[in-house]
Design a protein around this motif. Structure first.
Motif, mmCIF file in Angstrom:
data_model
loop_
_atom_site.group_PDB
_atom_site.id
_atom_site.type_symbol
_atom_site.label_atom_id
_atom_site.label_comp_id
_atom_site.label_asym_id
_atom_site.label_seq_id
_atom_site.Cartn_x
_atom_site.Cartn_y
_atom_site.Cartn_z
ATOM 1 N N SER A 61 0.837 -1.191 0.000
ATOM 2 C CA SER A 61 0.000 0.000 0.000
ATOM 3 C C SER A 61 0.881 1.254 0.000
ATOM 4 O O SER A 61 1.850 1.334 0.749
ATOM 5 C CB SER A 61 -0.889 -0.037 1.250
ATOM 6 O OG SER A 61 -1.731 1.072 1.234
ATOM 7 N N LYS A 65 1.197 2.173 -7.078
ATOM 8 C CA LYS A 65 0.557 1.362 -8.123
ATOM 9 C C LYS A 65 -0.581 2.106 -8.812
ATOM 10 O O LYS A 65 -0.644 2.174 -10.046
ATOM 11 C CB LYS A 65 0.003 0.051 -7.519
ATOM 12 C CG LYS A 65 1.029 -0.753 -6.757
ATOM 13 C CD LYS A 65 0.431 -2.031 -6.182
ATOM 14 C CE LYS A 65 -0.668 -1.838 -5.154
ATOM 15 N NZ LYS A 65 -0.228 -1.214 -3.901
ATOM 16 N N SER A 66 -1.513 2.636 -8.012
ATOM 17 C CA SER A 66 -2.677 3.308 -8.605
ATOM 18 C C SER A 66 -2.250 4.538 -9.385
ATOM 19 O O SER A 66 -2.756 4.796 -10.488
ATOM 20 C CB SER A 66 -3.673 3.726 -7.518
ATOM 21 O OG SER A 66 -4.224 2.594 -6.910
ATOM 22 N N HIS A 221 -1.940 -6.299 -4.564
ATOM 23 C CA HIS A 221 -0.854 -6.404 -3.596
ATOM 24 C C HIS A 221 -0.726 -7.847 -3.109
ATOM 25 O O HIS A 221 -0.035 -8.132 -2.150
ATOM 26 C CB HIS A 221 -1.017 -5.407 -2.442
ATOM 27 C CG HIS A 221 -2.335 -5.469 -1.760
ATOM 28 N ND1 HIS A 221 -3.285 -4.488 -1.905
ATOM 29 C CD2 HIS A 221 -2.853 -6.396 -0.958
ATOM 30 C CE1 HIS A 221 -4.347 -4.828 -1.207
ATOM 31 N NE2 HIS A 221 -4.119 -5.981 -0.624
HETATM 32 N N1 LIG Z 1 -4.238 12.756 -4.949
HETATM 33 C C1 LIG Z 1 -3.208 12.589 -4.102
HETATM 34 N N2 LIG Z 1 -2.772 13.613 -3.350
HETATM 35 C C2 LIG Z 1 -1.709 13.486 -2.517
HETATM 36 N N3 LIG Z 1 -1.030 12.341 -2.355
HETATM 37 C C3 LIG Z 1 -1.410 11.289 -3.081
HETATM 38 C C4 LIG Z 1 -2.527 11.340 -3.995
HETATM 39 N N4 LIG Z 1 -2.679 10.120 -4.574
HETATM 40 C C5 LIG Z 1 -1.717 9.349 -4.054
HETATM 41 N N5 LIG Z 1 -0.957 10.024 -3.163
HETATM 42 C C6 LIG Z 1 0.217 9.503 -2.433
HETATM 43 O O1 LIG Z 1 1.077 8.889 -3.370
HETATM 44 C C7 LIG Z 1 1.600 7.677 -2.865
HETATM 45 C C8 LIG Z 1 1.230 6.516 -3.800
HETATM 46 O O2 LIG Z 1 -0.175 6.326 -3.741
HETATM 47 P P1 LIG Z 1 -0.940 5.244 -4.611
HETATM 48 O O3 LIG Z 1 -2.383 5.465 -4.396
HETATM 49 O O4 LIG Z 1 -0.434 5.292 -6.013
HETATM 50 O O5 LIG Z 1 -0.444 3.908 -3.913
HETATM 51 P P2 LIG Z 1 -0.953 2.393 -4.122
HETATM 52 O O6 LIG Z 1 0.280 1.577 -4.358
HETATM 53 O O7 LIG Z 1 -2.017 2.357 -5.156
HETATM 54 O O8 LIG Z 1 -1.531 2.051 -2.688
HETATM 55 P P3 LIG Z 1 -2.802 1.093 -2.296
HETATM 56 O O9 LIG Z 1 -2.290 -0.305 -2.389
HETATM 57 O O10 LIG Z 1 -3.055 1.493 -0.880
HETATM 58 O O11 LIG Z 1 -3.923 1.408 -3.225
HETATM 59 C C9 LIG Z 1 1.052 7.535 -1.454
HETATM 60 O O12 LIG Z 1 2.020 8.016 -0.549
HETATM 61 C C10 LIG Z 1 -0.164 8.426 -1.446
HETATM 62 O O13 LIG Z 1 -0.375 8.964 -0.172
#
Ligand SMILES: Nc1ncnc2c1ncn2[C@@H]1O[C@H](COP(=O)(O)OP(=O)(O)OP(=O)(O)O)[C@@H](O)[C@H]1O
Ligand SMILES: [Mg+2]
Length: 339
Positions: A61, A65-66, A221
């Motif tokens: 997390s 990724k997203s 994940h």
């Molecule tokens: N719109 C946003 N504004 C500020 N920070 C963001 C935003 N979107 C993501 N982040 C930050 O960017 C980083 C990566 O986030 P992301 O959502 O891409 O992770 P992820 O791997 O998809 O996590 P998860 O498995 O929880 O979905 C994190 O530290 C998150 O807090």
């Protein structure tokens, strides 16, 4: 040229992303950056995704990724770098060209389903075609075909609120497939589902993928899910790609301690012989020559690389006789069981 090329992509969230990225490039670390109100979500990502691949992006997390997958359809723009689809610079598209790209080439399935609550199942599934101006009769016919394929026949006139989570996820999947785009982005699409339904949807998706040859970028994940589905995986940590490879490569040669920790779980099966997961050879399935079978006493660890990504059953022999088969599902069950 790969279908999707990602080059030098870095993404900072915060009020002044470009300044913040310059500071990162000058050596500022993530923690100091955070104190300035900025998050470095992705750092210098290079990836090639080939047409027809089932490409899995895996990581904990917050690893980015997203954010990465949202760059492909530009729900979020990176701070720096370049992304091309078939050589066309996605980041340079104007609003009109972007709409066309999303409608014609990119479908997305979200974890939260992303269905339109006021539309019946059939209209949700047909939505992408409607946006493209396909006529009512034709899009209903296409939608009904996909509703059938994801085993939701009979529910076409229900509203999303009347369905279970797994069924809603199937509607999301049917909608993505019905949109007829060559690229499907799936962000934790199965994560909210209970294990049985999830495993069934994985099988369905693999079957559809084998048949349709679409390019799928799938975020998870979950290592088991990644190994089961991916033709290749990219592992992200703290916004960086730390390994890209086939499931076999990741299992057999983890790039670092972080990947090794992911993989270690899989090694629980080291002590178990493959015969522990044996089931009868499926009736009607032609039996392979005995040289292609694995020995019943082989360890799970030895057999695992042959199983990941495999579509059909793997024959198991004792001496010169095929005594049964092992399936990915049986292996999953084995892995889930403590040694
Ligand atoms: N719109 C946003 N504004 C500020 N920070 C963001 C935003 N979107 C993501 N982040 C930050 O960017 C980083 C990566 O986030 P992301 O959502 O891409 O992770 P992820 O791997 O998809 O996590 P998860 O498995 O929880 O979905 C994190 O530290 C998150 O807090
Ligand atoms: Mg995410």
């Amino acid at each position: 040229m790969a279908l999707i090329e990602i080059r030098g992509v870095s993404t900072v969230f915060g009020p002044r992303p470009h300044d913040a990225l310059a500071q990162v490039q000058a050596g500022m670390d993530k923690t100091a950056l955070l104190a300035t109100g900025h998050t470095l979500a992705l750092h210098d990502i290079d990836l090639d995704i080939e047409a027809g691949e089932f490409f899995v992006i895996m990581g904990l997390s917050g690893s980015g990724k997203s954010t990465l997958v949202r760059h492909v359809n530009r729900l979020v723009d990176p701070t720096a770098g370049r992304i091309t689809i078939d050589g066309d610079d996605v980041l340079a598209l104007d609003a009109k060209a972007l709409v066309a790209l999303r409608r014609q080439r990119l479908a997305m399935v979200f974890q939260g389903f992303g269905l339109l609550d006021h539309l019946r199942v059939v209209d949700n599934v047909a939505f992408g075609l409607e946006l493209r101006g396909v006529g009512s009769a034709q899009r209903t016919e296409r939608a009904m075909y996909w509703i059938e394929r994801v085993a939701l026949h009979g529910y076409e006139h229900h509203y999303p609120a009347e369905l279970s989570g797994g069924m809603r996820q199937r509607v999301g999947l049917a909608r993505a497939l019905c949109s007829d785009t060559d690229i499907i982005l799936m962000d934790e699409a199965f994560s909210a589902l209970d294990p049985l339904i999830r495993s069934q949807l994985q099988v369905d998706l693999l079957r559809l993928q084998a048949e349709l040859g679409r390019t799928i970028i799938f975020i998870t994940h979950d290592l088991d899910e990644a190994l089961r589905l991916g033709s290749r995986l990219a592992i992200l940590r703290d916004g960086r790609v730390i390994q890209v490879g086939t499931p076999q490569e990741v299992l057999m040669r983890p790039a670092d301690e972080h990947v090794a920790a992911f993989v270690r779980e899989v090694h629980r099966a080291r002590a178990l012989p493959i015969s522990a997961a044996l089931s009868p050879w499926p009736a009607g399935e032609p039996m392979p020559p005995v040289e292609r079978a694995v020995h019943a006493d082989s360890s799970m660890e030895q057999v695992l690389p042959l199983l990941v990504g495999r579509r059909g059953p793997l024959a198991v022999r004792r001496g010169d006789t095929i005594i049964g088969q092992v399936s990915t599902q049986a292996v999953r069950d084995l892995l889930a069981r403590p040694v």
